[in-house]
Design a protein around this motif. Structure first.
Motif, PDB file in Angstrom:
ATOM      1  N   ARG A  79       0.809  -1.168   0.082  1.00  0.00           N
ATOM      2  CA  ARG A  79       0.078  -0.073   0.052  1.00  0.00           C
ATOM      3  C   ARG A  79       0.746   1.354   0.089  1.00  0.00           C
ATOM      4  NH1 ARG A  79      -5.305   0.878   3.310  1.00  0.00           N
ATOM      5  NH2 ARG A  79      -5.880   3.391   2.729  1.00  0.00           N
ATOM      6  N   TYR A  80       1.814   1.205   0.879  1.00  0.00           N
ATOM      7  CA  TYR A  80       2.781   2.640   0.896  1.00  0.00           C
ATOM      8  C   TYR A  80       4.085   2.367   0.470  1.00  0.00           C
ATOM      9  CZ  TYR A  80      -0.943   3.631   4.264  1.00  0.00           C
ATOM     10  OH  TYR A  80      -2.201   3.902   4.956  1.00  0.00           O
ATOM     11  N   GLY A  81       4.463   1.356   0.008  1.00  0.00           N
ATOM     12  CA  GLY A  81       5.921   1.466  -0.641  1.00  0.00           C
ATOM     13  C   GLY A  81       7.061   0.657   0.377  1.00  0.00           C
ATOM     14  N   ASN A  82       8.100   0.636  -0.195  1.00  0.00           N
ATOM     15  CA  ASN A  82       9.286  -0.018   0.742  1.00  0.00           C
ATOM     16  C   ASN A  82       9.614   0.339   1.870  1.00  0.00           C
ATOM     17  OD1 ASN A  82       9.329  -2.059  -1.323  1.00  0.00           O
ATOM     18  ND2 ASN A  82      10.714  -0.995  -2.579  1.00  0.00           N
ATOM     19  N   GLY A  83       9.196   1.662   2.107  1.00  0.00           N
ATOM     20  CA  GLY A  83       9.508   2.391   3.621  1.00  0.00           C
ATOM     21  C   GLY A  83       9.053   1.630   4.500  1.00  0.00           C
ATOM     22  N   TRP A  84       8.237   0.648   4.567  1.00  0.00           N
ATOM     23  CA  TRP A  84       7.498   0.154   5.693  1.00  0.00           C
ATOM     24  C   TRP A  84       8.125  -1.715   5.736  1.00  0.00           C
ATOM     25  CZ3 TRP A  84       5.978   2.616   9.814  1.00  0.00           C
ATOM     26  CH2 TRP A  84       5.694   3.953   9.406  1.00  0.00           C
ATOM     27  N   SER A  85       9.172  -1.975   5.609  1.00  0.00           N
ATOM     28  CA  SER A  85       9.823  -3.083   5.595  1.00  0.00           C
ATOM     29  C   SER A  85       9.672  -3.642   6.995  1.00  0.00           C
ATOM     30  CB  SER A  85      11.304  -2.977   5.263  1.00  0.00           C
ATOM     31  OG  SER A  85      11.938  -2.253   6.145  1.00  0.00           O
ATOM     32  N   GLU A  86       9.925  -5.201   7.038  1.00  0.00           N
ATOM     33  CA  GLU A  86       9.903  -5.785   8.224  1.00  0.00           C
ATOM     34  C   GLU A  86      10.898  -5.049   9.386  1.00  0.00           C
ATOM     35  OE1 GLU A  86      10.521 -10.146  10.089  1.00  0.00           O
ATOM     36  OE2 GLU A  86      10.462  -9.932   7.797  1.00  0.00           O
ATOM     37  N   LYS A  87      11.956  -4.647   8.760  1.00  0.00           N
ATOM     38  CA  LYS A  87      13.153  -4.260   9.529  1.00  0.00           C
ATOM     39  C   LYS A  87      12.628  -2.986  10.081  1.00  0.00           C
ATOM     40  CE  LYS A  87      17.952  -2.906   9.215  1.00  0.00           C
ATOM     41  NZ  LYS A  87      19.337  -2.995   8.709  1.00  0.00           N
ATOM     42  N   LYS A  88      11.991  -1.987   9.264  1.00  0.00           N
ATOM     43  CA  LYS A  88      11.384  -0.903   9.855  1.00  0.00           C
ATOM     44  C   LYS A  88      10.531  -1.059  10.906  1.00  0.00           C
ATOM     45  CE  LYS A  88       9.896   3.606   9.604  1.00  0.00           C
ATOM     46  NZ  LYS A  88       9.333   4.062   8.555  1.00  0.00           N
TER      47      LYS A  88
END
Length: 366
Positions: A79-88
């Protein structure tokens, strides 16, 4: 063809004043906007972590906690892009577990970013974490500098780490409220001078010359608020000339700092020599509004009991430390620092007990 209109001196001044005022308005707005955006980013991440934490605690299943972050990340990335990775998301969760909302807001007011907070949240010792947070905004550390200071175990090398926990908490809170550094946060038990590139065998003069050649890197190690004043500062007492190796001024402490460079271990006579320097500086060099001068004796060998006792004495204007011209093994240094901290805390406990006993004896006498 357009020609520039020639302005009279008074008109030039008015035009420059107008330009300066408009620049100030624009820069102020940009600064406020940057602070607002930074605060919202940090709070958003904290709220996300808090919500994940609540969900994991509510379900009370370890396996659920492992999977929820991964599954949530997959949907958020779509929905929001790669900025919300599991690491993040794991960083967000860690932030919620480490900081309160008030601490997040306080940190952003002091210009600490999300990257600063990521560097702080993985420091296990709460007092060390608070120390690094305070030093980050007081000395304007970027995130790279913060990471370097943590890696170099700066907290463990400062005098404040050797005190009882309650006293550390009290002094850190004082610094946080006043934004004024204390000497025990500035001076350390050891300094890394590997940037000087000295050979295995060198003299005190070689060390002094190398420091002046690499003055910026030297100040980066001892603290950003130090300003260089003089080398081989001559003072005359009873027609006898003495020379102070290096003279600095610490802006936050508002003190002249005399540095004496020594090869080998600390010797008791060094203290008397430094006291002479400090009394001379206090009488002849101290300016109105400044605090009394302070001395730092840097020895190439150390952690003798002499150094420990001098480092622990808050009332002493003299600090003694060891310097390393080559970076020591990190594991060995860590063990050495932890041992020194344990000895220091034990020493403080003994002093406190003796003080209580003395007070009780005084009361009985009365």
């Amino acid at each position: 063809m357009n020609k520039e209109i020639e302005l009279k001196p008074i008109e030039q001044q008015e035009e420059q004043l107008l330009f300066n005022d408009v620049c100030e308005i624009i820069d102020g707005a940009r600064s406020r906007l940057a602070t607002y955006v930074n605060t919202e980013v940090c709070l958003t991440n904290w709220y996300v972590g808090k919500r994940i934490k609540e969900d994991v605690l509510f379900n009370r299943r370890a396996e659920y906690g492992k999977n929820i972050v991964k599954n949530l990340s997959t949907k958020l990335v779509m929905r929001y892009g790669n900025g919300w990775s599991e690491k993040k998301l794991r960083h967000c969760l860690r932030a919620a577990e480490t900081f309160s909302q008030e601490e997040i807001v306080s940190a952003t007011r002091r210009q600490l970013t999300w990257t600063h907070l990521k560097g702080l949240m993985y420091i296990k010792d709460p007092l060390a974490r608070q120390f690094y947070g305070i030093m980050s905004y007081l000395e304007h550390w970027d995130t790279r500098t913060l990471a370097e200071k943590v890696d170099q175990q700066l907290y463990e090398r400062t005098a404040i780490s050797r005190k009882p926990e309650e006293l550390i908490k009290k002094e850190l809170e004082q610094v946080r409220q006043t934004n004024q550094l204390l000497p025990d946060l500035v001076f350390r038990s050891s300094y890394f001078l590997d940037m000087l590139g000295l050979p295995d065998v060198f003299s005190e003069n070689d060390l002094e010359s190398a420091i002046l050649t690499q003055i910026q890197q030297f100040i980066r190690e001892i603290g950003s608020d130090f300003a260089f004043l003089d080398r081989q500062k001559r003072i005359t007492v009873d027609a006898v000339d003495y020379y102070i190796d290096l003279l600095f001024f610490h802006r936050s402490l508002r003190r002249i700092v005399a540095i004496d460079l020594k090869l080998g271990k600390f010797k008791p006579e060094y203290e008397g020599q430094m006291l002479l320097y400090l009394r001379y500086l206090n009488k002849n060099e101290r300016k109105e509004g400044e605090e009394s001068p302070i001395g730092l004796i840097l020895c190439s060998e150390g952690n003798t009991e002499h150094i420990e006792y001098l480092m622990l004495d808050e009332d002493s204007p003299i600090k003694v430390a060891q310097y390393y011209t080559k970076l020591p093994d990190k594991k060995i240094l860590s063990e050495k620092l932890q041992r020194a901290i344990a000895i220091a805390k034990e020493h403080f406990s003994e002093e406190l007990i003796n003080q209580i006993n003395n007070n009780l004896n005084t009361d009985k006498t009365i």
